[in-house]
Design a protein around this motif. Structure first.
Motif, PDB file in Angstrom:
ATOM      1  N   LEU A  65       3.446  12.405  -3.725  1.00  0.00           N
ATOM      2  CA  LEU A  65       4.209  11.233  -3.301  1.00  0.00           C
ATOM      3  C   LEU A  65       5.636  11.252  -3.824  1.00  0.00           C
ATOM      4  N   ASN A 116       3.153   9.648   4.429  1.00  0.00           N
ATOM      5  CA  ASN A 116       3.635  10.329   3.219  1.00  0.00           C
ATOM      6  C   ASN A 116       2.655  11.367   2.701  1.00  0.00           C
ATOM      7  N   ARG A 125       3.684  -1.010  -9.446  1.00  0.00           N
ATOM      8  CA  ARG A 125       5.058  -1.130  -9.950  1.00  0.00           C
ATOM      9  C   ARG A 125       5.427  -2.599 -10.171  1.00  0.00           C
ATOM     10  N   GLN A 130      -0.690   3.684 -10.066  1.00  0.00           N
ATOM     11  CA  GLN A 130      -1.343   3.384  -8.799  1.00  0.00           C
ATOM     12  C   GLN A 130      -2.720   2.796  -9.068  1.00  0.00           C
ATOM     13  N   SER A 176       0.457   0.374  -5.151  1.00  0.00           N
ATOM     14  CA  SER A 176       1.392   0.518  -6.263  1.00  0.00           C
ATOM     15  C   SER A 176       1.215  -0.615  -7.271  1.00  0.00           C
ATOM     16  N   THR A 213       0.855  -1.187   0.000  1.00  0.00           N
ATOM     17  CA  THR A 213       0.000   0.000   0.000  1.00  0.00           C
ATOM     18  C   THR A 213       0.886   1.231   0.000  1.00  0.00           C
ATOM     19  N   ASP A 214       0.594   2.209  -0.878  1.00  0.00           N
ATOM     20  CA  ASP A 214       1.432   3.406  -1.002  1.00  0.00           C
ATOM     21  C   ASP A 214       0.943   4.558  -0.135  1.00  0.00           C
ATOM     22  N   ASP A 225       6.532  10.256  -6.745  1.00  0.00           N
ATOM     23  CA  ASP A 225       6.732   9.052  -7.567  1.00  0.00           C
ATOM     24  C   ASP A 225       5.655   9.014  -8.631  1.00  0.00           C
TER      25      ASP A 225
END
Length: 483
Positions: free
Chosen positions: A149, A125, A178, A155, A176, A107-108, A151
């Protein structure tokens, strides 16, 4: 509800590029170049077709694998984000929200806003940052500005609404993508490499296999190209395999056999014709030279009479040769005139006048065939001449229909010496005489039966020798005309 922040790829540009390529291919100057560059060999076309087929299959399979992989990875990420959002919703319902909210693995960020859009709680964040504002992209997806963020990777944002003692709140949890993007990129690269290796392998195997399969064809082509009109005894190589190419080679050799036989027959025919013409010409010249210098008028008269007989033989032989040439040139073009065969047989027999042996005629009424009446009359005339030449007392002509009614059967029989079975096909060869001396004395050139069979064949029929207890019977079968 989950939303992706990556917009879809534009399609208008691809459509314009495709249209431009079509216009370029149809350009008057480009089209001939494309035609010249197009592969012309079977080997190249087969290799390109195999590679194109494998490429299409690999492209479809790769697309399916990537779509399934992406959907599975995104479903996993979305499930984790939803579980995180549900955990935060339970804390909000119990009134235990606190900043910063803890982040689970994968989880971001987490952000909770109230009904007025004020941030109630957030992950570390996003602490101190304003509420995330959703925007709608061109393709209809909802996106969020996540520059806070630091980045820019993709998402998956899950939005959930929960009731709290202070009122309803909106929970947004971002997970994320990614890992999903990395897995997709690695899988795409692996599939691209595997596809390239597979295409090279298929191209190599197809090229070699096609070349090996076509090597006998090239050998056949080269051999046929080297065969001239004087080399008809040569044959193309036949592969040991039992496939289409081996059957092609066998068919080519069978055709060459027929051509060699036809060439041999033609050369023999020319030699026989030359011999047949040379003999009466030599006798004719000798008689004329003697008649020119002989003092006795009675002897000269006899010599001139002999010369006239030789001239008639020459005229008859020339007529037969010309007819054979016309029959050979006719080939499979059958005459289409309706002929009353019954009347033709009767007229031919009656028009011959006095004969050495009487002719018994038995003709069925109403038999009609399609053909050339002159040639059909010549067929019967030749058979009658042969029968009169070999008969002892009488000749019989019988015309009838067969049992099925599809053919007319014409029999010409004589009571002479039967023909040996071994000679029943040889007598139809040109310039063939079973009794050489008698045939020459009676004026036979050895072409009558050959001409008769050729006429029957051109009319779609047959001419054969039948067994007879008291002589010889020649039977011609001709297809009748159905009304």
């Amino acid at each position: 509800m989950a939303d992706r922040t990556r917009p879809s790829a534009p399609r208008a540009g691809r459509r314009r590029a495709t249209a431009a390529l079509h216009r370029l291919a149809g350009h008057p100057r480009v089209a001939p170049l494309v035609a010249r560059l197009a592969p012309r060999s079977v080997r190249t076309r087969t290799t390109l077709a195999a590679c194109a087929s494998v490429a299409v299959v690999m492209l479809a399979a790769s697309a399916a694998v990537l779509l399934l992989l992406r959907a599975n990875l995104e479903r996993t990420v979305e499930t984790g984000a939803r579980e995180q959002a549900q955990a935060v919703a339970r804390l909000a319902a119990d009134g235990h929200l606190a900043t910063p909210l803890p982040l689970d693995h994968g989880t971001d960020f987490i952000q909770v806003t109230d009904a007025a859009g004020k941030v109630v709680a957030a992950s570390q964040n996003l602490t101190g940052h304003p509420a995330l504002t959703p925007t709608t992209t061109e393709d209809g997806h909802t996106s969020y500005d996540l520059r806070a963020l630091g980045d820019e990777h993709h998402q998956r944002v899950t939005t959930l609404t929960a009731d709290t003692p202070a009122g309803p709140v909106t929970i947004r949890v971002g997970a994320s993508l990614r890992t999903a993007d990395t897995a997709e990129d690695l899988t795409t690269a692996a599939l691209a490499g595997l596809s390239a290796v597979l295409l090279v392998t298929v191209a190599t195997l197809t090229w070699r296999a096609t070349g090996r399969a076509l090597r006998p064809v090239e050998a056949i082509r080269a051999e046929v190209a080297a065969i001239g009109d004087r080399d008809l005894d040569r044959r193309v190589p036949e592969p040991r395999s039992d496939d289409e190419i081996a059957r092609l080679a066998g068919t080519m050799n069978a055709m060459l056999d027929r051509l060699e036989t036809a060439g041999t027959r033609q050369r023999r025919f020319i030699a026989d014709a030359s011999h047949e013409l040379r003999s009466p010409l030599t006798g004719l010249r000798a008689q004329l030279e003697i008649a020119l210098t002989h003092p006795d008028a009675q002897v000269r008269t006899g010599l001139v009479a002999g010369a006239l007989e030789d001239t008639e033989r020459l005229q008859s032989l020339a007529t037969d040769l010309l007819l054979l040439a016309r029959l050979d040139a006719t080939g499979s073009d059958r005459p289409h005139e309706q002929v009353d065969l019954t009347e033709l047989v009767r007229a031919t027999v009656a028009g011959r006048g006095p004969q050495p042996h009487p002719v018994d005629l038995h003709a069925q009424e109403g038999i009609t065939v399609t053909g050339n009446p002159l040639w059909l009359g010549r067929l019967l005339t030749n058979l009658l001449d042969n029968a009169q030449r070999h008969a002892r007392r009488h000749v019989t002509v019988r015309l009838s229909g067969d049992d099925t009614g599809g053919q007319a059967v014409l029999d010409v029989a004589n009571d002479g010496t039967p023909i040996d079975p071994a000679d029943r096909e040889r007598i139809f060869e040109r310039f063939t005489r079973l009794d050489e001396a008698r045939s020459r004395d009676d004026g036979g050139s050895g072409l009558g039966l050959s001409i008769a069979r050729d006429i029957a064949t051109i009319h779609g029929g047959t001419l054969t020798v039948q067994d007879a207890p008291d002589g010889t019977t020649f039977r011609a079968r001709l297809p009748v005309t159905r009304g």
